[in-house]
Design a protein around this motif. Structure first.
Motif, mmCIF file in Angstrom:
data_model
loop_
_atom_site.group_PDB
_atom_site.id
_atom_site.type_symbol
_atom_site.label_atom_id
_atom_site.label_comp_id
_atom_site.label_asym_id
_atom_site.label_seq_id
_atom_site.Cartn_x
_atom_site.Cartn_y
_atom_site.Cartn_z
ATOM 1 N N VAL A 1 -1.968 8.072 -10.380
ATOM 2 C CA VAL A 1 -1.892 7.935 -8.931
ATOM 3 C C VAL A 1 -0.612 7.168 -8.616
ATOM 4 C CG1 VAL A 1 -3.080 7.196 -6.841
ATOM 5 C CG2 VAL A 1 -4.409 7.785 -8.884
ATOM 6 N N TYR A 2 0.247 7.745 -7.792
ATOM 7 C CA TYR A 2 1.542 7.146 -7.496
ATOM 8 C C TYR A 2 1.761 7.072 -5.987
ATOM 9 C CZ TYR A 2 2.706 7.887 -12.441
ATOM 10 O OH TYR A 2 2.719 7.851 -13.808
ATOM 11 N N GLY A 3 2.855 6.431 -5.624
ATOM 12 C CA GLY A 3 3.252 6.380 -4.237
ATOM 13 C C GLY A 3 4.749 6.331 -4.105
ATOM 14 N N LEU A 4 5.280 6.976 -3.072
ATOM 15 C CA LEU A 4 6.687 6.816 -2.709
ATOM 16 C C LEU A 4 6.734 5.722 -1.657
ATOM 17 C CD1 LEU A 4 9.637 8.066 -2.982
ATOM 18 C CD2 LEU A 4 9.130 9.102 -0.754
ATOM 19 N N ARG A 5 7.390 4.638 -1.974
ATOM 20 C CA ARG A 5 7.471 3.486 -1.075
ATOM 21 C C ARG A 5 8.820 3.526 -0.361
ATOM 22 N NH1 ARG A 5 4.443 -1.049 -0.436
ATOM 23 N NH2 ARG A 5 5.470 -3.017 0.107
ATOM 24 N N VAL A 6 8.791 3.663 0.959
ATOM 25 C CA VAL A 6 10.016 3.786 1.741
ATOM 26 C C VAL A 6 10.135 2.587 2.688
ATOM 27 C CG1 VAL A 6 10.189 6.287 1.583
ATOM 28 C CG2 VAL A 6 8.800 5.294 3.390
ATOM 29 N N ASP A 7 11.356 2.126 2.885
ATOM 30 C CA ASP A 7 11.610 0.901 3.651
ATOM 31 C C ASP A 7 12.876 1.105 4.477
ATOM 32 O OD1 ASP A 7 12.291 -1.667 4.563
ATOM 33 O OD2 ASP A 7 11.666 -2.654 2.724
ATOM 34 N N ASN A 8 12.760 0.999 5.812
ATOM 35 C CA ASN A 8 13.949 1.144 6.668
ATOM 36 C C ASN A 8 14.381 -0.173 7.296
ATOM 37 O OD1 ASN A 8 12.085 0.693 8.689
ATOM 38 N ND2 ASN A 8 12.547 2.555 9.860
ATOM 39 N N GLY A 9 13.871 -1.287 6.794
ATOM 40 C CA GLY A 9 14.241 -2.597 7.320
ATOM 41 C C GLY A 9 13.355 -3.060 8.448
ATOM 42 N N GLU A 10 12.722 -2.122 9.149
ATOM 43 C CA GLU A 10 11.778 -2.470 10.217
ATOM 44 C C GLU A 10 10.335 -2.268 9.795
ATOM 45 O OE1 GLU A 10 12.627 -0.364 13.786
ATOM 46 O OE2 GLU A 10 14.371 -1.592 14.283
ATOM 47 N N GLY A 11 10.144 -1.459 8.799
ATOM 48 C CA GLY A 11 8.799 -1.172 8.335
ATOM 49 C C GLY A 11 8.817 -0.574 6.944
ATOM 50 N N VAL A 12 7.621 -0.518 6.339
ATOM 51 C CA VAL A 12 7.450 0.011 4.987
ATOM 52 C C VAL A 12 6.261 0.963 4.999
ATOM 53 C CG1 VAL A 12 6.951 -0.566 2.581
ATOM 54 C CG2 VAL A 12 8.362 -2.108 3.949
ATOM 55 N N ASP A 13 6.365 2.036 4.238
ATOM 56 C CA ASP A 13 5.237 2.940 4.072
ATOM 57 C C ASP A 13 5.153 3.344 2.614
ATOM 58 O OD1 ASP A 13 3.056 4.520 4.792
ATOM 59 O OD2 ASP A 13 4.294 6.285 5.183
ATOM 60 N N THR A 14 3.930 3.488 2.114
ATOM 61 C CA THR A 14 3.698 3.991 0.762
ATOM 62 C C THR A 14 2.900 5.278 0.866
ATOM 63 O OG1 THR A 14 3.688 1.747 -0.165
ATOM 64 C CG2 THR A 14 2.723 3.500 -1.505
ATOM 65 N N ILE A 15 3.512 6.377 0.468
ATOM 66 C CA ILE A 15 2.921 7.711 0.605
ATOM 67 C C ILE A 15 2.343 8.114 -0.751
ATOM 68 C CG2 ILE A 15 3.369 10.100 1.245
ATOM 69 C CD1 ILE A 15 5.987 8.957 2.605
ATOM 70 N N PRO A 16 1.013 8.184 -0.870
ATOM 71 C CA PRO A 16 0.408 8.495 -2.174
ATOM 72 C C PRO A 16 0.674 9.936 -2.612
ATOM 73 C CG PRO A 16 -1.178 7.453 -0.694
ATOM 74 C CD PRO A 16 -0.002 7.868 0.141
ATOM 75 N N PHE A 17 0.756 10.103 -3.919
ATOM 76 C CA PHE A 17 0.791 11.434 -4.518
ATOM 77 C C PHE A 17 0.242 11.328 -5.931
ATOM 78 C CE2 PHE A 17 4.863 9.565 -5.685
ATOM 79 C CZ PHE A 17 5.105 9.994 -6.976
ATOM 80 N N TYR A 18 -0.027 12.475 -6.524
ATOM 81 C CA TYR A 18 -0.635 12.508 -7.854
ATOM 82 C C TYR A 18 0.248 13.283 -8.814
ATOM 83 C CZ TYR A 18 -4.826 11.065 -5.338
ATOM 84 O OH TYR A 18 -5.713 10.386 -4.542
ATOM 85 N N VAL A 19 0.353 12.772 -10.027
ATOM 86 C CA VAL A 19 0.979 13.516 -11.110
ATOM 87 C C VAL A 19 -0.142 14.023 -12.011
ATOM 88 C CG1 VAL A 19 2.458 13.403 -13.146
ATOM 89 C CG2 VAL A 19 3.152 12.260 -11.026
#
Length: 737
Positions: free
Chosen positions: A328-346
């Motif tokens: 179980v993984y996540g792509l963690r993205v950060d634009n300086g104002e907020g953060v999101d972790t989008i789950p995905f599966y390998v």
């Protein structure tokens, strides 16, 4: 219009598909407020529980080939379903007539469009509209609105015949039956000076105006409409008109478009997947399957809040490396104002190297509950989210990305379709569902991390198989594994999925069902729309809304919906136990059954401190106990195999717990008497004739008790004992083979 508000996260996204194996690609769609640039990293998601008294959030960085920075793009959301496409050239026709039968389902002060005759981008043309239940005409170029005085009642069928000529004369004939069951036929004439724009139209859009996306969308039903053209100036009937287009709204298994009976080369495209396989004005009630009487189902139900595809641009295309382990993984993205972790599966390719254990991630259940707005995000829960630094966004507040199949459309009807092509707030690490005074309040994706973290802490190697993998590949998705573990609530399944689990068990595969209320609802999926899930809540079951009579058959696959219990595969036949009672999110405990002390089952409780009569599992991060919320029991008449035994049963549930309706008749319980009956969960164990083991906990709260005392507790010990024994038995069986 674009739906967004100040509560929309500063950066958020989704991924398609949800899983991939080595060499395959995942497309991440990111919206960054203000088009701010952002960074991205990959993390392995081991634990999603932000409770300070729990295992903590564990997002382990993973080395991956990503750019240092990505260009940001703020991507809009346009809800509302509609049907649009090309129409014949009208420039040489003096008068056009539109026939359609409609049933609005929401009388709204805002303008709703029944149909627009327009140019391709919606900057020119005429819309036929409803406002406060009154028919009107609007210029798409200027916004000028002309009302007709023609009433179109909510929740009743009205047939409309609207004729427009080049001089601005519009005649509307409305007919039907009113609320007093009186038939009516009314004629109204209106002068609409901008009606000439209709004759320059190249496009028609039903249930909205089309400006590259739906605008002023309609809530209600529209039956198969037709467009006629006349060669004279009179209004004296259809006989002097020629049929230009007739759109067939009868349901088919082609989910993306609607055929034009006159010209097969000009179908209508369906946007945001409106509801099909619904009753139309001619429904008699004599046939309940739309496939047998399609003429009685020739309507489409549109909603202004339908959302099946945000249709965002891809921000990151990620190719799964060959050396990336399943998990179980996540792509963690950060634009300086907020953060999101989008789950995905390998996952692992069929020909790849597999572990002996598989975690069957209940992704279709996650999808059914996606963005479930529960109306509880305020006060204590909001305060806890803040104090624990949990995931901050909740569908009660952020309504941008649609709701779940446990919610309602704005017209009060139940939501029957859910899509993964949108951000899903409820599927984020640290998401809290309940204000749980006795635990963490996790459900679904976050709650299932109690299992994945336990597996890692105990040193068990495992692969992930998702629900979609199981539906796509059938038993082949499981055949490599000695033991398959479920999550806390694997509720939604197709027939292919359940058949695969049953087949896996029949050839010696071992199943550990570690949740409650699993294998309950039958869903529809379609290969042409793999992002969608459909539920028709037919006949019975614990449900927040019910399908209308005659609408129990899915639009996606044409199969009968409802509970699996009503479709020949009760949960007991799949996993040994099935849903029997539900209460508040509060956990109680188990007591060992006498059979658990016999040599045949004593191994399961080796190292367990609980003796006969002692409470077992009276602790945990889900409601404070291992047995609770939604609980299951055995039932021999529903398919529980004879080789399993109830080794423990729950006790002392509070007064909020009730027996589910499908278990009850007028004056008695359905079916044969059961051991340890009443408001109790059954923990079962046994070995089948092919050597495979079957264990079930019968409780949604069960996995929440794994962590207590740093995994040194009775529940953790039972799960470990079971898993190790099942692996040994499987190895022995394989050696014998």
């Amino acid at each position: 219009m674009n739906i967004s508000d100040s509560q929309t996260p500063a950066i958020i996204g989704y991924v398609t598909p949800w899983s991939a194996h080595a060499g395959q690609h995942l497309a991440f769609k990111i919206s960054s407020r203000g088009s701010r640039t952002f960074t991205a990293t990959i993390v392995r998601i081991d634990s999603c529980d932000p409770n300070p008294n729990g295992p903590g959030m564990k997002l382990v960085p993973v080395d991956a080939q990503l750019n240092d920075i990505y260009a940001g793009q703020e991507q809009p959301v346009f809800p509302g379903s509609c049907a649009y496409g090309a129409i014949p050239v009208l420039k040489d026709i003096p008068r056009i007539t539109l026939d359609l039968t409609v049933q609005p389902t929401l009388e709204d002060a805002s303008l709703q469009t029944l149909v627009a005759l327009q140019n391709q981008d919606g900057t020119h043309g005429i819309a036929i509209t409803l406002t406060h239940g009154e028919l009107g005409f609007q210029s798409l170029a200027t916004g000028e609105q002309i009302n007709t005085g023609v009433s179109v009642a909510v929740d009743l069928w009205t047939s409309l015949r609207i004729s427009i000529d080049r001089d601005g004369h519009v005649q509307t004939i409305s007919s039907g039956t009113n609320a007093s069951e009186e038939t009516f036929r009314n004629t109204a004439r209106t002068k609409v000076l901008f009606s000439l724009a209709a004759f320059d139209s190249t496009t028609v859009c039903f249930a909205a105006s089309w400006k590259g996306h739906p605008v002023q969308a309609f809530n209600g039903f529209i039956e198969s409409p037709a467009l006629w053209g006349a060669s004279n100036e009179s209004y004296d009937g259809q006989s002097q008109d020629s049929l230009l287009a007739h759109w067939d709204f009868r349901p088919t298994l082609d989910h993306g478009c609607v055929a034009n009976r006159v010209d097969s080369d000009t179908p209508l495209v369906l946007v945001n997947t409106p509801m099909r396989a619904v009753r139309s004005s001619g429904w008699t009630g004599r046939e309940l399957d739309w496939k047998h009487a399609p003429d009685e189902y020739q309507a489409i139900r549109f909603h202004a809040d339908d959302l099946s595809d945000c249709d965002w641009q891809t921000s990151i295309d990620f190719r799964v490396p060959a050396d990336m382990p399943s998990g179980v993984y996540g792509l963690r993205v950060d634009n300086g104002e907020g953060v999101d972790t989008i789950p995905f599966y390998v996952t692992v390719a069929s020909e790849g190297k597999h572990a002996r254990i598989a975690f069957l991630a209940p992704t279709l259940t996650y999808l059914a509950y996606a963005n479930n707005a529960r109306g509880n995000f305020s006060g204590a829960l909001a305060a806890r989210v803040n104090a624990w630094e949990a995931y901050p966004h909740n569908p009660d507040v952020v309504t941008t990305f649609g709701a779940s199949t446990y919610n309602y459309h704005s017209d009060g009807s139940g939501i029957s379709l859910s899509s993964r092509l949108r951000p899903i707030l409820t599927m984020r690490p640290g998401y809290l569902t309940f204000m749980d005074e006795h635990g963490s309040g996790l459900r679904h994706f976050s709650a299932d991390s109690h299992l994945t973290n336990w597996l890692r802490e105990k040193g068990f190697e495992f692969d992930v198989v998702t629900d979609e993998d199981l539906d796509d590949r059938g038993v082949d998705a499981l055949r490599h594994y000695d033991v398959v573990l479920t999550g806390s609530h694997p509720e939604y399944h197709t027939r292919r999925m359940l058949d695969a689990i049953v087949a896996y068990r029949s050839v010696g595969g071992s199943l550990m069902y570690l949740g409650g209320n699993g294998f309950y609802w039958k869903i529809g999926r379609a290969a042409s729309a793999p992002h969608l899930l459909e539920i028709r809540r037919a006949e019975a079951g614990m449900r927040v809304w019910e399908s209308q009579p005659g609408e129990y058959y899915n639009q996606l696959d044409g199969e009968y919906g409802g509970m699996w219990r009503r479709n020949g595969l009760p949960p007991q036949k799949v996993a040994g136990v099935g849903f029997t009672a539900e209460g508040n999110f509060r956990g109680s405990y188990y007591r060992r059954a006498p059979v658990s002390f016999t040599p045949e089952y004593a191994w399961l409780f080796a190292g367990v401190k609980a003796d006969a009569g002692d409470a077992l599992g009276n602790f945990g991060l889900s409601g404070g106990g291992a047995a609770g919320f939604e609980i299951d029991q055995t039932a021999s008449d529903l398919g529980t195999p004879a080789y399993v035994q109830v080794v423990a049963y729950s006790d002392d549930h509070d007064s909020s717990f009730v027996t589910v309706p499908e278990e009850l008749l007028f004056n008695r319980m359905v079916g044969k008497p059961r051991v340890h009956s009443g408001i109790r969960a059954h923990m079962i164990c046994g070995f089948g004739p092919s050597g495979g083991g079957l264990f079930a906990a019968g409780s949604i709260c069960f996995l929440g008790s794994l962590y207590s005392a740093g995994y040194d507790n009775d529940v953790s010990q039972i799960v470990e004992n079971c898993l190790r024994r099942f692996l040994i038995v499987s190895e022995a069986s394989r050696d014998m083979t």
